[in-house]
Design an enzyme around this catalytic site. Structure first.
Site: not given
Ligand code: 3PG
Length: 213
Positions: A47, A51, A74, A134
């Site tokens: 994934e 960002r 995202t 999710k």
């Molecule tokens: C995120 O949106 O950054 C993910 O949920 C990952 O979260 P994490 O950095 O706590 O694994």
């Protein structure tokens, strides 16, 4: 592609490995090496979060890595979904769910893994046709006990919890009947990515691939 068909696809992807690496990448030149290390380590469903400016180029580069399944994270808007699909993403992950996102992913045929945090959000996603969801941000909204509790009235839903998951607590989630896999960013740390430390990335992926409930 209907939401039901989208969930069939994301469910199959979630079954491939116990952890989906959540990737924040700032230099697309690192993407191919990173994807190769994660695939080699046994976590081939990736994934790439939208960002950073490099995310779409990273998806493009990763899409050619054999054995990988590259998705975009995202994904907030129809435009995000379209750009991700055009870059080669084969699935999309969102922190939530909107009507516009449902319509866009249905229209362009991009399987969506929508984010939910409450029973009402899960019911709304089910109404729309999604039953692979999710659970985000997992640790903050009650963690594994909350997911176990949701499984009582909503046993037909499967989850990929994400947010605050680590090697220390992943098993708590993976042992639940309504969890198929977890998402986590620890496999692809910013330090290891920027240093090109692919052996370390592969080692973390290998450990994550062994996790089970
Ligand atoms: C995120 O949106 O950054 C993910 O949920 C990952 O979260 P994490 O950095 O706590 O694994």
């Amino acid at each position: 592609m209907t939401p039901q068909e989208q969930s069939q696809k994301t469910r199959a992807l979630c079954r491939i490995a116990p952890v989906i690496p959540v990737i924040i990448i700032r230099d697309a030149a690192r993407a191919e090496g990173l994807a190769r290390a994660l695939v080699k380590g046994g976590t081939p469903v990736l994934e790439v979060t939208l960002r950073s400016d490099a995310a779409l180029d990273a998806i493009r580069a990763m899409a050619s890595v054999q054995g990988g399944h590259v998705g975009a994270g995202t994904v907030l808007t129809p435009d995000d979904a379209k750009r991700a699909r055009d870059a080669g993403a084969t699935f999309a992950v969102s922190p939530g769910l909107t009507d516009r996102l449902i319509d866009a992913c249905t229209e362009i045929g991009l399987p969506l893994l929508p984010g939910t945090a409450t029973a009402s959000e899960v019911m709304r996603a089910l109404d729309a046709g999604y039953d692979m969801l999710k659970f985000f941000p997992a640790e903050t909204i009650g963690g594994a006990p909350a997911l176990r509790a949701l499984g009582g009235p909503l046993p037909q839903v499967s989850f990929c919890p994400t947010g605050g998951i680590s090697p220390g607590n992943a098993r708590d989630y993976l042992s639940l009947p309504n969890v198929i896999c977890c998402g986590g960013s620890w496999l692809a740390s910013e330090t290891n990515i920027s240093a090109g430390n692919w052996d370390a990335v592969e080692a973390r992926a290998r450990d994550a691939a062994q996790l089970s409930g």
